[in-house]
Write an enzyme that holds these catalytic residues in place. Structure first.
Site, PDB file in Angstrom:
ATOM      1  N   GLN A  50      -9.540  50.615  23.952  1.00  0.00           N
ATOM      2  CA  GLN A  50      -9.291  50.436  22.523  1.00  0.00           C
ATOM      3  C   GLN A  50      -7.998  51.125  22.130  1.00  0.00           C
ATOM      4  OE1 GLN A  50     -12.914  52.477  21.199  1.00  0.00           O
ATOM      5  NE2 GLN A  50     -13.447  50.613  20.110  1.00  0.00           N
ATOM      6  N   ASP A  54      -7.376  53.115  19.778  1.00  0.00           N
ATOM      7  CA  ASP A  54      -8.251  53.829  18.857  1.00  0.00           C
ATOM      8  C   ASP A  54      -7.524  55.006  18.226  1.00  0.00           C
ATOM      9  OD1 ASP A  54     -10.573  54.399  17.581  1.00  0.00           O
ATOM     10  OD2 ASP A  54     -11.655  55.114  19.347  1.00  0.00           O
ATOM     11  N   CYS A 102     -14.277  58.851  19.407  1.00  0.00           N
ATOM     12  CA  CYS A 102     -14.239  59.776  18.274  1.00  0.00           C
ATOM     13  C   CYS A 102     -14.690  61.201  18.605  1.00  0.00           C
ATOM     14  CB  CYS A 102     -14.950  59.243  17.038  1.00  0.00           C
ATOM     15  SG  CYS A 102     -16.216  58.040  17.313  1.00  0.00           S
ATOM     16  N   HIS A 142      -8.017  58.221  15.090  1.00  0.00           N
ATOM     17  CA  HIS A 142      -8.812  58.893  14.071  1.00  0.00           C
ATOM     18  C   HIS A 142      -7.879  59.670  13.176  1.00  0.00           C
ATOM     19  CE1 HIS A 142     -11.705  57.869  17.206  1.00  0.00           C
ATOM     20  NE2 HIS A 142     -12.493  57.653  16.169  1.00  0.00           N
ATOM     21  N   LYS A 178     -17.104  49.912   6.498  1.00  0.00           N
ATOM     22  CA  LYS A 178     -15.889  49.511   7.220  1.00  0.00           C
ATOM     23  C   LYS A 178     -15.270  48.262   6.641  1.00  0.00           C
ATOM     24  CE  LYS A 178     -18.416  46.733  10.580  1.00  0.00           C
ATOM     25  NZ  LYS A 178     -18.461  46.184  11.922  1.00  0.00           N
ATOM     26  N   ARG A 185     -19.420  50.295  27.741  1.00  0.00           N
ATOM     27  CA  ARG A 185     -20.654  50.075  27.003  1.00  0.00           C
ATOM     28  C   ARG A 185     -21.480  49.064  27.770  1.00  0.00           C
ATOM     29  NH1 ARG A 185     -17.988  49.399  20.937  1.00  0.00           N
ATOM     30  NH2 ARG A 185     -16.970  51.434  20.960  1.00  0.00           N
ATOM     31  N   HIS A 241     -11.845  56.028  11.148  1.00  0.00           N
ATOM     32  CA  HIS A 241     -11.841  55.462  12.495  1.00  0.00           C
ATOM     33  C   HIS A 241     -11.158  54.117  12.345  1.00  0.00           C
ATOM     34  CE1 HIS A 241     -15.577  57.885  13.659  1.00  0.00           C
ATOM     35  NE2 HIS A 241     -15.601  57.933  12.337  1.00  0.00           N
TER      36      HIS A 241
END
Length: 635
Positions: free
Chosen positions: A373, A375, A326, A377, A457, A355, A503
């Site tokens: 991911q 991912d 992000c 936004h 979420k 991570r 997200h």
RNA sequence: GCCGGUGUAGCUCAAUGGUAGAGCAAUCGCCUUGUAAGCGGUUGGUUGGAGGUUCGAUUCCUCUCACCGGCUCCA
């Protein structure tokens, strides 16, 4: 079964009442609800609404399995005098009990415990509920050395507590329970594990025994079969057997090496994602793997997840290997002035993040330290928020269905402790998520306090082929990061405004999703996902040229095809293809060469001989294009 | 990270203090094969790593790494 009791009389209990009035229920009722209160069958009959709960009822199963856990505890106490009892609840499909023992249990001990449990069920001890004064109970458990029970009692505020007794065994318990130990029928102890007292890693580690219990043998067998199925489908085993991926001690735990066949599949998954994102108006972006620490202070991630981030210092500057995408996307957003006309702006990235996960949590592809991911936004106005969330949800469901998942559970997680932002922002964000779900008519459960530090979420869990639930897509609404990073857009009023941000991931971590996919299909992928779709098997060397010709033809059409040119029998080649779970084996011998046909066999062993090669090709290509589970030769 | 367990050939597993073995796989050869294992030969090991006890360690002890089952955690 629901009954209205009009005359309860005096001193009658539910069991006696049911036995005399409903003999067909004899032995079937496990527990009861009387006026909406879950009780033992030995409880006193009351006037009003009585429900007799049988095995079919979830609540009865819990009672049944909870009693199983008590019987296990009794067995452990008998075999290991001085054991201290922790918690012993029923759980989905089974039960457990936590013990504090002087020595550690071995699998052989487990057998002994199970044996003792059977003996206890044979004793058919009545299980009796007693009401004790709280202080009496504290004194009793203190004297018998049950420190954990004493601690639990200390937290109970009621003056009286319920105690269950079966033979010599006495436990603090809310109940209800079966009426006697003999009513527990089929059970099996499954495994041993460590577990912190009260789930707190600062408290003592207890020994937990897991077991399962059912009302009839068939169901127990089915459950045990399911467990063996889970083992058979283990993606770690299949990954090795099908040569898909590996891990390496030399490289460190939790980072995946995709072998050629695994890489092909990953490419298919990523190709699908890129195409579907493009169709939906997302702009693909690429951001670096290494950012200065400053950015992660700004985002707040370092405050919350420092322990899980890979950081290092160079030239006196702190750097972070990105654990999220992000902030990178926000920098791109912030790189130029944005107008309301640009919104919604949707950035998509197959973003690889790292991570640090504690060593004990790593698990094949399902829990790794480095992963990618899908991912994105979405930057949008507050007014657009709900509609954008809806689109994200529909996208997620569409994608999961495409990969063969049909059954989902949806959770809305609300504001956690210690999160950032105002109450108003959280309300708006949570409201937008809830409305999006409602507009789509999606049933969901609220998971209080389970949101992320910057926003609430929606989590979508998917059910696989053998009924297991897996964490899948998530959609988060966020007013906080836009504020932290000070991003704006110019509105129609020519004034700066703060955008909202979504997200979201669709398949989430590709590694993880791939692992789930392997287990879902047990490695038997549909054509479009299979790393090798067709294996060509020449009967003898003289058929090799024809096999090569077909190989070229099929490959030119985009099919993934291999020729097995080993000097081996057809039987052996078929066996190898089957074990590699290749969707189609094509045998070519004299007959095929002469007629220019193929003989195709699928994984289930069905074969069609002398098929026209165009017909074969058309059907195979259709299965790929339409992403079907099986191949239709006729259409 | 914590509790417990496991680590022997590419894989599945033997060998309880005394020369590390089998099946499959791999490889070479024969066979030229019609829908789930054709036949024969050969190769393959610092027993996860380091240290210790012992005349001698796969075996016993300590540390360490990885993995497995859980717990805790999961932006």
């Amino acid at each position: 079964m629901e009954i209205t009791v009009e005359d309860a009389g005096k001193g009658n209990n539910i069991q006696d009442f049911a036995d005399s009035r409903y003999p067909e229920m004899a032995g079937k009722a496990i527990a009861a609800r009387i006026n909406d209160k879950l009780v033992d069958l030995t409880a006193a009959l009351e006037e009003g609404r009585l429900e007799l709960l049988t095995w079919e009822d979830e609540r009865a199963r819990e009672v049944y399995r909870h009693t199983a856990s008590h019987i296990m505890a009794q067995a452990v106490m008998e075999l290991f005098p001085g054991a201290k009892l922790g918690f012993g609840p029923a759980i989905a499909d089974g039960f457990y009990y936590d013990f504090d023992l002087a020595s550690s249990l071995s699998p052989e001990d487990l057998e002994a415990v199970e044996e003792r449990m059977r003996e206890i069920t044979k004793r058919d001890l009545p299980i009796v509920r007693e009401i004790w004064g709280r202080d009496d109970a504290i004194r009793f458990f203190k004297e018998s050395g049950q420190d954990y029970k004493v601690e639990l009692l200390a937290d109970i505020e009621d003056a009286e507590v319920s105690i269950y007794r079966q033979g010599e065994f006495v436990d603090l318990c809310r109940g209800p329970h079966l009426t006697s130990t003999g009513r527990l029928r089929y059970f099996k102890l499954l495994n041993l594990a460590g577990a912190y007292w009260r789930g707190d890693e600062k408290r003592p580690m207890l020994q937990r025994i897991y077991g399962t219990a059912f009302y009839d043998q068939g169901e127990l067998d089915a459950h045990i079969y399911m467990l063996s199925e889970a083992e058979r489908r283990d993606h770690r085993r299949i990954g090795r057997e099908l040569d898909l991926f590996s891990f390496h001690e030399e490289a460190g735990p939790g980072v995946v090496f995709y072998h050629p066949k695994g890489a092909v599949q990953r490419e298919i998954i990523e190709g699908f994602l890129k195409e579907e994102h493009r169709k939906r108006g997302y702009d693909m972006v690429v951001t670096p793997h290494l950012f200065k620490g400053q950015l992660w202070h700004e985002s707040g991630h370092l405050d919350y997840y420092a322990e899980n981030m890979y950081t290092f210092e160079k030239d006196g500057v702190e750097y972070v290997v990105k654990p999220m995408n992000c902030p990178g996307h926000i920098l791109i957003y912030r790189s130029q002035p944005r107008s309301y006309r640009d919104l919604p702006l949707k950035f998509f990235e197959l973003g690889t993040v790292y991570r640090y996960e504690r060593s004990g949590v790593l698990h094949g592809l399902l829990r790794v330290r480095g992963f990618t991911q899908d991912d994105a936004h979405v930057f949008c106005t507050e007014e657009q928020l709900e509609e954008q969330i809806r689109e994200c949800l529909e996208f997620a469901f569409f994608s999961l269905r495409t990969f063969g998942f049909e059954d989902f559970e949806v959770f809305l997680s609300t504001r956690p402790e210690g999160s950032v932002g105002s109450e108003e922002q959280w309300d708006k964000a949570t409201d937008a998520l809830a409305k999006a779900l409602e507009h789509l008519g999606i049933n969901y459960q609220v998971d209080p306090g389970e949101g992320v530090f910057y926003g609430p979420k929606i989590d979508i869990k998917l059910r696989d082929a053998i009924g297991r639930l897996w964490q899948g897509p998530t959609v988060q609404a966020d007013f906080n990061l836009p504020e932290r990073f000070g991003i704006t857009y110019t509105g129609a009023d020519n004034q700066p405004h703060r955008p909202a941000m979504i997200h979201r991931v669709v398949l989430a971590g590709i590694e993880r999703f791939y692992g789930i996919l392997i287990e879902h299909y047990a490695g038997e992928f549909p054509m479009w996902l299979a790393p090798v779709q067709i294996i060509l098997i020449p009967v003898a060397d003289r058929h090799l040229p024809y096999a090569r010709e077909l190989e070229e033809l099929f490959r030119a059409e985009g099919l993934r095809v291999e020729v097995d040119d080993d000097s081996q029998t057809v039987n052996m080649k078929i066996r190898k293809a089957q074990m590699q779970k290749v969707p189609l084996s094509v045998v070519v011998g004299d007959r095929e060469v002469e007629a220019g046909t193929v003989s195709a066999r699928d994984r289930s062993g069905h074969d069609i001989r002398g098929m026209d090669r165009e017909q074969f090709l058309t059907a195979a290509l259709r299965s790929v294009r339409e992403k079907t589970l099986s191949i239709d030769w006729e259409a």
